[in-house]
Design an enzyme around this catalytic site. Structure first.
Site, PDB file in Angstrom:
ATOM      1  N   GLY A  97       0.926  -1.153  -0.195  1.00 55.71           N
ATOM      2  CA  GLY A  97       0.096  -0.117   0.091  1.00 55.71           C
ATOM      3  C   GLY A  97       0.827   1.191   0.002  1.00 55.71           C
ATOM      4  O   GLY A  97       1.860   1.308   0.450  1.00 55.71           O
ATOM      5  N   ARG A 161       1.255  -5.985  -5.086  1.00 55.49           N
ATOM      6  CA  ARG A 161       1.286  -6.743  -3.738  1.00 55.49           C
ATOM      7  C   ARG A 161       1.707  -8.178  -4.204  1.00 55.49           C
ATOM      8  O   ARG A 161       1.537  -9.208  -3.555  1.00 55.49           O
ATOM      9  CB  ARG A 161      -0.196  -6.851  -3.309  1.00 55.49           C
ATOM     10  CG  ARG A 161      -0.554  -5.446  -2.797  1.00 55.49           C
ATOM     11  CD  ARG A 161      -1.751  -5.769  -1.576  1.00 55.49           C
ATOM     12  NE  ARG A 161      -2.319  -4.436  -0.735  1.00 55.49           N
ATOM     13  CZ  ARG A 161      -1.521  -3.915   0.145  1.00 55.49           C
ATOM     14  NH1 ARG A 161      -0.751  -4.389   0.723  1.00 55.49           N
ATOM     15  NH2 ARG A 161      -2.055  -2.725   0.594  1.00 55.49           N
ATOM     16  N   ASP A 192       5.155  -7.720   5.383  1.00 55.66           N
ATOM     17  CA  ASP A 192       5.121  -8.788   4.295  1.00 55.66           C
ATOM     18  C   ASP A 192       6.145  -8.606   3.116  1.00 55.66           C
ATOM     19  O   ASP A 192       6.946  -9.535   2.832  1.00 55.66           O
ATOM     20  CB  ASP A 192       3.443  -8.854   3.618  1.00 55.66           C
ATOM     21  CG  ASP A 192       2.669  -9.464   4.475  1.00 55.66           C
ATOM     22  OD1 ASP A 192       3.005 -10.468   5.503  1.00 55.66           O
ATOM     23  OD2 ASP A 192       1.555  -9.128   4.534  1.00 55.66           O
ATOM     24  N   LYS A 218       8.208   0.507   5.603  1.00 56.96           N
ATOM     25  CA  LYS A 218       7.099   1.379   5.143  1.00 56.96           C
ATOM     26  C   LYS A 218       5.793   1.006   5.360  1.00 56.96           C
ATOM     27  O   LYS A 218       5.329  -0.317   5.448  1.00 56.96           O
ATOM     28  CB  LYS A 218       7.078   1.419   3.473  1.00 56.96           C
ATOM     29  CG  LYS A 218       6.002   2.059   2.852  1.00 56.96           C
ATOM     30  CD  LYS A 218       5.152   1.109   1.908  1.00 56.96           C
ATOM     31  CE  LYS A 218       4.486  -0.085   2.558  1.00 56.96           C
ATOM     32  NZ  LYS A 218       3.552  -0.701   1.800  1.00 56.96           N
ATOM     33  N   THR A 219       4.794   1.559   5.994  1.00 52.35           N
ATOM     34  CA  THR A 219       3.383   1.145   6.010  1.00 52.35           C
ATOM     35  C   THR A 219       2.690   2.425   6.941  1.00 52.35           C
ATOM     36  O   THR A 219       3.217   2.721   8.148  1.00 52.35           O
ATOM     37  CB  THR A 219       3.089  -0.041   6.526  1.00 52.35           C
ATOM     38  OG1 THR A 219       1.642  -0.048   6.797  1.00 52.35           O
ATOM     39  CG2 THR A 219       3.913  -0.539   7.979  1.00 52.35           C
ATOM     40  N   ASP A 221       0.274   1.695   8.721  1.00 47.58           N
ATOM     41  CA  ASP A 221      -0.419   1.047   9.700  1.00 47.58           C
ATOM     42  C   ASP A 221       0.304   1.294  11.040  1.00 47.58           C
ATOM     43  O   ASP A 221       0.039   0.939  11.969  1.00 47.58           O
ATOM     44  CB  ASP A 221      -0.585  -0.279   9.439  1.00 47.58           C
ATOM     45  CG  ASP A 221      -1.480  -0.569   8.103  1.00 47.58           C
ATOM     46  OD1 ASP A 221      -2.011   0.386   7.663  1.00 47.58           O
ATOM     47  OD2 ASP A 221      -1.416  -1.850   7.728  1.00 47.58           O
TER      48      ASP A 221
HETATM   49  P1  FBP Z   1       0.671  -1.820   3.551  1.00 48.12           P
HETATM   50  O1  FBP Z   1       0.724  -2.980   4.874  1.00 48.12           O
HETATM   51  O2  FBP Z   1       1.055  -2.648   2.337  1.00 48.12           O
HETATM   52  O3  FBP Z   1       1.313  -0.959   3.768  1.00 48.12           O
HETATM   53  O4  FBP Z   1      -0.840  -1.392   3.231  1.00 48.12           O
HETATM   54  C1  FBP Z   1      -1.518  -1.204   4.457  1.00 48.12           C
HETATM   55  C2  FBP Z   1      -3.111  -0.730   4.043  1.00 48.12           C
HETATM   56  O5  FBP Z   1      -3.242   0.725   3.815  1.00 48.12           O
HETATM   57  C3  FBP Z   1      -3.768  -1.223   5.077  1.00 48.12           C
HETATM   58  O6  FBP Z   1      -4.013  -0.156   6.115  1.00 48.12           O
HETATM   59  C4  FBP Z   1      -5.060  -1.398   4.321  1.00 48.12           C
HETATM   60  O7  FBP Z   1      -6.039  -2.476   5.087  1.00 48.12           O
HETATM   61  C5  FBP Z   1      -4.766  -1.823   3.072  1.00 48.12           C
HETATM   62  O8  FBP Z   1      -3.626  -1.264   2.675  1.00 48.12           O
HETATM   63  C6  FBP Z   1      -5.419  -1.606   1.833  1.00 48.12           C
HETATM   64  O9  FBP Z   1      -5.049  -2.400   0.903  1.00 48.12           O
HETATM   65  P2  FBP Z   1      -5.476  -2.257  -0.697  1.00 48.12           P
HETATM   66  O10 FBP Z   1      -4.617  -0.861  -1.030  1.00 48.12           O
HETATM   67  O11 FBP Z   1      -4.727  -3.283  -1.464  1.00 48.12           O
HETATM   68  O12 FBP Z   1      -6.661  -1.776  -0.820  1.00 48.12           O
END
Ligand code: FBP
Length: 556
Positions: A97, A161, A192, A218-219, A221
């Protein structure tokens, strides 16, 4: 991918079509602040051999070539660094993300590489890890980099992803690197994706193919942190964006005095974002998934907690308020977790499921859920086998259930207010925001640190910058072996080595602060905070503050 190089000087040329906002133009010129060790001559210090956080024997046997490496720190040195004799080519991947600051990791990488040797080259693999396997790339030149400095988004090369786990994928990647003369790959990703980086580093080392792999944390979250990684990038900016919106909503609620706003916040599993936003805005209720799990709460318990808060405010004539709900809540309700785990395994093995395949308790719970929520639980998993919690509308579920409970309380005579609710989900709004000064500086430093790790011949490390509540000049740059953060977890029905996710600690200072203040925030009319938008220019106390989470953790 075609790169449209935008015109920096559109204002002076007085064009009618504006390609960039004044802030975009100003941010391009921003010079990120960096740790002193990265702006001067640098020496490398190695610590003691390390161990994985759990399952040491299993992780060691899966990563025989990259297990146990020492922690590295870079320090200022009086000795001039030897000029890198041979030019190198490096590939970079944005994975998972979006998170504010990704472009700055890349510009830090680019500048660091050019500083080492002006003939060094940086290639960007397009669309995430699949770009490496499919050989889709662009060379990142100074023109391109300059267009993206200090900007939000991952659009410079895109993200994806795709999970790198098959040897066939690694071999294809190796072939692509050989063709381009690439001897190092930097993977910018979450837990991941950094797990992928570790697996790839191990494989390439085992093959002795001369390709180093470095990860960057990175994230948005905020769950990729531990004793060595203080925070993942993007968390700071995303929380500030959501907190601005929550503050605005609270001011609206306090003005109109007629709505309860149920606000779900992104963050997948951990509740760090909800907690940080609560610390920045003081909502009336904030649910923390980790507490729900620890107290073995049911969905009905959560509904009871919110309904009691609504009734308490109504008794004071306050028929409005805010409830923050972490995105991952549903997975932390113990009975729900069991149901989701059973669904995960069935869907991974059979691609579909039948109610009879569930245990009786899970089948009953599944049947009791509103149809839309039940359907959302069975939707496609992401490539890592995770349920896509961003698609599960818990805020609507809770509004529906709280409204029912309040009706019942009215009949019992324990509630006599009015309940009108609005629902919101804040997630994508913050992931590509213009990085705060903190994220701009942090990310640029992470990119520069990655270059130092590469120059030192390291692989299987994550680039790390710490001491983050101090001014940037005092930040500490270094590297942590990725194997050190790993444990074994069940994914797609199988035990796999993965980086341990950091959940909100109920004994940690940020949660304790919430716990100590939430009763007051629940009832009061004037404890709301209105943080306003991120400020990029102005006094340091307005522009450069890290998150409350970081500050409280450091104070503790
Ligand atoms: P990452 O862990 O890859 O940084 O992504 C986090 C996130 O933003 C989460 O908070 C959310 O649940 C998810 O990605 C949403 O994923 P997508 O962009 O595939 O809808």
């Amino acid at each position: 991918m075609t790169h449209m190089v935008l015109n920096h000087t559109y204002i002076s040329k007085n064009t009618t079509l504006m390609n960039k906002s004044p802030l975009q133009i100003a941010r391009q010129a921003y010079m990120p602040k960096m740790p002193k060790a990265l702006t001067s001559n640098t020496s490398l210090k190695e610590g003691e051999p390390t161990q994985s956080v759990a399952d040491q024997e299993a992780i060691k046997s899966l990563f025989p070539n990259t297990y146990g490496m020492p922690i590295i720190t870079f320090e200022q040195s009086d000795v001039a660094q030897a000029a890198a004799s041979q030019a190198i080519n490096v590939g970079v991947i944005l994975s998972g993300g979006q998170a504010p600051g990704g472009h700055n990791v890349i510009s830090g990488l680019f500048d660091g590489l050019k500083r080492l040797n002006s003939n060094n080259r940086l290639y960007g693999f397009l669309g995430g890890p699949s770009g490496l396997i499919d050989g889709k790339y662009i060379e990142l030149t100074a023109d391109i980099i300059d267009e993206y400095r200090n900007s939000g988004g991952f659009d410079i090369i895109g993200s994806g992803r795709t999970k790198l786990e098959e040897t066939e994928q690694f071999d294809k990647g190796m072939e692509v690197c050989r063709r381009l003369g690439i001897t190092a790959i930097v993977i910018i990703g979450g837990d991941d994706s950094n797990t992928n980086a570790c697996v790839l580093a191990e494989y390439y080392r085992q093959k002795q193919c001369g390709i180093q792999v470095i990860g960057c944390p990175k994230t948005i979250d905020g769950d990729l942190k531990n004793g060595m990684i203080e925070t993942s990038f993007g968390f700071d900016t995303a929380c500030k964006v959501y907190s601005e919106l929550i503050g605005n909503i609270q001011r609206d609620a306090n003005s109109a005095k007629k709505y309860w706003h149920f606000i779900r916040l992104m963050g997948r599993s951990a509740s760090h974002i909800a907690l940080e936003c609560a610390l920045q805005t003081h909502p009336n209720v904030c649910i923390i998934s980790e507490e729900v799990e620890a107290k073995q709460m049911t969905l009905n318990d959560i509904v009871e907690q919110i309904s009691t808060a609504v009734a308490a405010r109504a008794a004071k004539g306050l028929n409005f308020g805010t409830v923050l709900i972490p995105e991952g809540l549903i997975e932390f309700i113990p009975a729900m977790r069991v149901l989701i785990q059973e669904l995960n395994d069935l869907l991974a093995n059979n691609g579909t499921f039948n109610l009879n395949d569930l245990t009786p308790a899970s089948a009953e719970l599944y049947r009791s859920l509103p149809e839309a929520i039940a359907k959302q639980l069975t939707m496609d998993r992401d490539p890592h086998g995770n349920v896509q919690v961003s698609l599960i509308e818990t805020e609507k579920l809770l509004i529906e259930m709280v409204a029912k409970r309040l009706d019942a309380m009215k009949k019992e005579g324990t509630y006599s207010g009015k309940f009108a609710a609005q629902h919101h989900f804040f997630g994508y709004e913050g992931r590509c925001a213009v990085p705060s000064n903190f994220d701009a500086d942090y990310c640029y430093s992470l990119g520069q640190t990655a270059v130092q790790l590469l120059a030192a011949g390291k692989t299987g490390y994550m680039s790390v910058v710490s001491n983050l509540t101090r001014p940037a000049a005092e930040w500490q740059a270094g590297g942590v072996p990725i194997t050190m953060m790993m444990n074994m977890e069940r994914r797609n029905g199988k035990l796999k080595p993965v980086i341990q996710k950091a959940l909100v600690g109920l004994n940690g200072a940020p949660f304790r602060y919430l716990a100590d203040h939430r009763d007051e925030w629940n009832i009061s009319t004037d404890t709301y905070l209105y943080p306003g938008p991120i400020q990029y220019y102005g006094p340091s106390e307005v522009c450069d503050q890290p998150t409350h989470t970081l500050r409280l953790e450091h104070q503790a």
